[in-house]
Design an enzyme around this catalytic site. Sequence first.
Site, PDB file in Angstrom:
ATOM      1  N   GLN A  41     -44.861  24.888  21.219  1.00 28.92           N
ATOM      2  CA  GLN A  41     -45.057  26.125  20.445  1.00 28.92           C
ATOM      3  C   GLN A  41     -44.091  27.231  20.867  1.00 28.92           C
ATOM      4  O   GLN A  41     -44.088  28.301  20.259  1.00 28.92           O
ATOM      5  CB  GLN A  41     -46.500  26.634  20.611  1.00 28.92           C
ATOM      6  CG  GLN A  41     -47.553  25.713  20.036  1.00 28.92           C
ATOM      7  CD  GLN A  41     -47.475  25.570  18.521  1.00 28.92           C
ATOM      8  OE1 GLN A  41     -46.873  26.399  17.827  1.00 28.92           O
ATOM      9  NE2 GLN A  41     -48.068  24.513  18.001  1.00 28.92           N
ATOM     10  N   CYS A  84     -56.618  20.438  17.950  1.00 27.94           N
ATOM     11  CA  CYS A  84     -56.301  19.488  19.041  1.00 27.94           C
ATOM     12  C   CYS A  84     -56.354  20.220  20.388  1.00 27.94           C
ATOM     13  O   CYS A  84     -55.521  19.967  21.277  1.00 27.94           O
ATOM     14  CB  CYS A  84     -54.943  18.822  18.851  1.00 27.94           C
ATOM     15  SG  CYS A  84     -54.801  17.908  17.325  1.00 27.94           S
ATOM     16  N   LYS A 109     -41.452  21.465  14.648  1.00 27.69           N
ATOM     17  CA  LYS A 109     -41.944  22.851  14.706  1.00 27.69           C
ATOM     18  C   LYS A 109     -40.756  23.827  14.801  1.00 27.69           C
ATOM     19  O   LYS A 109     -40.925  25.031  14.728  1.00 27.69           O
ATOM     20  CB  LYS A 109     -42.870  23.041  15.910  1.00 27.69           C
ATOM     21  CG  LYS A 109     -44.145  22.189  15.810  1.00 27.69           C
ATOM     22  CD  LYS A 109     -45.073  22.467  16.959  1.00 27.69           C
ATOM     23  CE  LYS A 109     -46.053  21.356  17.244  1.00 27.69           C
ATOM     24  NZ  LYS A 109     -47.138  21.210  16.282  1.00 27.69           N
ATOM     25  N   HIS A 155     -53.112  21.662  24.644  1.00 28.31           N
ATOM     26  CA  HIS A 155     -53.225  20.749  23.504  1.00 28.31           C
ATOM     27  C   HIS A 155     -53.593  19.375  24.063  1.00 28.31           C
ATOM     28  O   HIS A 155     -53.220  19.034  25.186  1.00 28.31           O
ATOM     29  CB  HIS A 155     -51.852  20.699  22.816  1.00 28.31           C
ATOM     30  CG  HIS A 155     -51.809  19.890  21.564  1.00 28.31           C
ATOM     31  ND1 HIS A 155     -51.688  18.519  21.568  1.00 28.31           N
ATOM     32  CD2 HIS A 155     -51.851  20.254  20.253  1.00 28.31           C
ATOM     33  CE1 HIS A 155     -51.650  18.080  20.321  1.00 28.31           C
ATOM     34  NE2 HIS A 155     -51.747  19.119  19.507  1.00 28.31           N
ATOM     35  N   ASP A 208     -44.928  22.183  28.498  1.00 28.49           N
ATOM     36  CA  ASP A 208     -45.038  21.781  27.094  1.00 28.49           C
ATOM     37  C   ASP A 208     -44.575  22.958  26.244  1.00 28.49           C
ATOM     38  O   ASP A 208     -45.302  23.937  26.065  1.00 28.49           O
ATOM     39  CB  ASP A 208     -46.493  21.400  26.798  1.00 28.49           C
ATOM     40  CG  ASP A 208     -46.724  21.123  25.313  1.00 28.49           C
ATOM     41  OD1 ASP A 208     -45.761  21.221  24.531  1.00 28.49           O
ATOM     42  OD2 ASP A 208     -47.877  20.817  24.953  1.00 28.49           O
TER      43      ASP A 208
HETATM   44  N1  C6P Z   1     -49.691  21.083  17.656  1.00 29.49           N
HETATM   45  C1  C6P Z   1     -50.869  22.255  15.879  1.00 29.49           C
HETATM   46  O1  C6P Z   1     -51.261  22.378  14.721  1.00 29.49           O
HETATM   47  P1  C6P Z   1     -46.367  16.551  18.382  1.00 29.49           P
HETATM   48  O2  C6P Z   1     -47.539  16.122  17.550  1.00 29.49           O
HETATM   49  O3  C6P Z   1     -46.017  15.526  19.418  1.00 29.49           O
HETATM   50  O4  C6P Z   1     -45.205  17.001  17.568  1.00 29.49           O
HETATM   51  O5  C6P Z   1     -46.827  17.883  19.150  1.00 29.49           O
HETATM   52  C2  C6P Z   1     -47.983  17.867  19.929  1.00 29.49           C
HETATM   53  C3  C6P Z   1     -48.239  19.215  20.513  1.00 29.49           C
HETATM   54  C4  C6P Z   1     -48.099  19.397  21.876  1.00 29.49           C
HETATM   55  N2  C6P Z   1     -48.269  20.595  22.446  1.00 29.49           N
HETATM   56  C5  C6P Z   1     -48.588  21.675  21.713  1.00 29.49           C
HETATM   57  C6  C6P Z   1     -48.731  22.996  22.403  1.00 29.49           C
HETATM   58  C7  C6P Z   1     -48.750  21.552  20.340  1.00 29.49           C
HETATM   59  O6  C6P Z   1     -49.053  22.641  19.624  1.00 29.49           O
HETATM   60  C8  C6P Z   1     -48.584  20.306  19.707  1.00 29.49           C
HETATM   61  C9  C6P Z   1     -48.821  20.133  18.236  1.00 29.49           C
HETATM   62  C10 C6P Z   1     -49.930  21.116  16.222  1.00 29.49           C
HETATM   63  O7  C6P Z   1     -51.181  23.052  16.759  1.00 29.49           O
HETATM   64  C11 C6P Z   1     -50.409  19.817  15.660  1.00 29.49           C
HETATM   65  S1  C6P Z   1     -51.888  19.242  16.412  1.00 29.49           S
END
Ligand code: C6P
Length: 420
Positions: free
Chosen positions: A217, A378, A240, A137, A214
């Site tokens: 997910q 993203c 999430k 991401h 990270d």
């Molecule tokens: N992915 C998706 O629709 P934040 O925005 O900080 O809560 O998470 C960012 C982020 C970081 N790593 C991974 C693997 C992610 O999937 C995400 C967020 C969402 O896939 C929103 S772009």
Amino acid sequence: MNNQNTAKSVNSDSSTFDVEKIRADFPILQEQVNGKPLVYLDNAATSQKPNQVIETLDKYYREYNSNIHRGVHTLSETATAVYETAREKVKSFVNANSTKEIIFVRGATEAINLVAQSFGRDSLGPEDEIIITELEHHSNIVPWQLLCEQTGAKLHYIPINDAGELILEEYEKLLNKKTSIVAVGHISNALGTINPIKDIIDKAHAVGAKVLVDGAQAVPHTKVDVQQLGCDFYVFSGHKLFGPTGIGVLYGREALLDAMPPYQGGGDMIQTVSMTKSTFNALPHKFEAGTPHIAGVIGLGAAIDYVNELDLDVTAQYENELLDYANEQAAQIANLLFVGTAKNKTSILSFTLDRIHPHDIGTILDGEGVAIRAGHHCAMPVMERFGIPATARASFAFYNTREEVDALIQAIDKCINVFG
Ligand code: C6P
């Protein structure tokens, strides 16, 4: 057309899983969208919130809203106690060694930026190398690119194969004594690939590198044990995990966090401040400058209680069966191309439909009450790897049902009819 395999969690039993009982906890699932019952399949973007979380937030604001670590009055003491109890819950949830290792941040994005800047900026130089992957991401790419611009360090990417799996032989070739940081997603948001992070961590440690995982997910779908994994940093977002937005977690090994300089300055992170110099608070407060998202932390604690009650091993089994069913149904659709067919994957069905742009798919599906995400998610390097601008992505949670998968498939059929 491709068929897909999904990860099977053994030793868990989804036969007693009562999805209707769970759905009753999520009021939004009763909503209608565009005159149709909502079919919410955008869980990778953010998941819905159970009554238990909503009521916890409501209670905080109605009954003991107050700032923490500051007041001597009853409300402040109550808010502080509940906030710190939530830290205990997070500590147990990821099996950290101590609450000093649990830092509350805005989300996975802020956690990665914190590590890149606080750990990386002072300690890396032009001779250092950072390894990330083609699957990441943007939140696990851009902070490292910025760090490389600041320090002169070099950024390398582990490539992926046509199934969307990391090519580990290439990883081994990239690793060397100059590798300082390896930052890797636990589960890909664009494809659902589950990465072999234990192996990746062990190999990085063998050359003396530090590893950030990270887990944005991963935490809604799999149990995480940071001590068993042996990672140095693990990050995730509350929203999430059925908790509020604007709150997330950085787990870091205590010795590393202790040695790192503060990320931001302000209230609560200091011990003393004079006109010439400040000294800093102990962990974890050193990294929590200013009034934090108190309600968010308390709500995250409630979300963790909720998933603990369900048991992530059981929900993962149910989700994998649901994804298998969705894959079987989707495989019947002519011209549907699966994007991401890893052997070990979970919860995500990313696809394209011949000439129909994913944004058009998303719009037609929305008209049928079916919420998916369309775009690059993203994860533009992933799209580049597959030579496509975007995919349509349905992402599942434990409250989704086979009937909702049927609604998805019917909506896709409608989309094909509309576009001929
Ligand atoms: N992915 C998706 O629709 P934040 O925005 O900080 O809560 O998470 C960012 C982020 C970081 N790593 C991974 C693997 C992610 O999937 C995400 C967020 C969402 O896939 C929103 S772009």
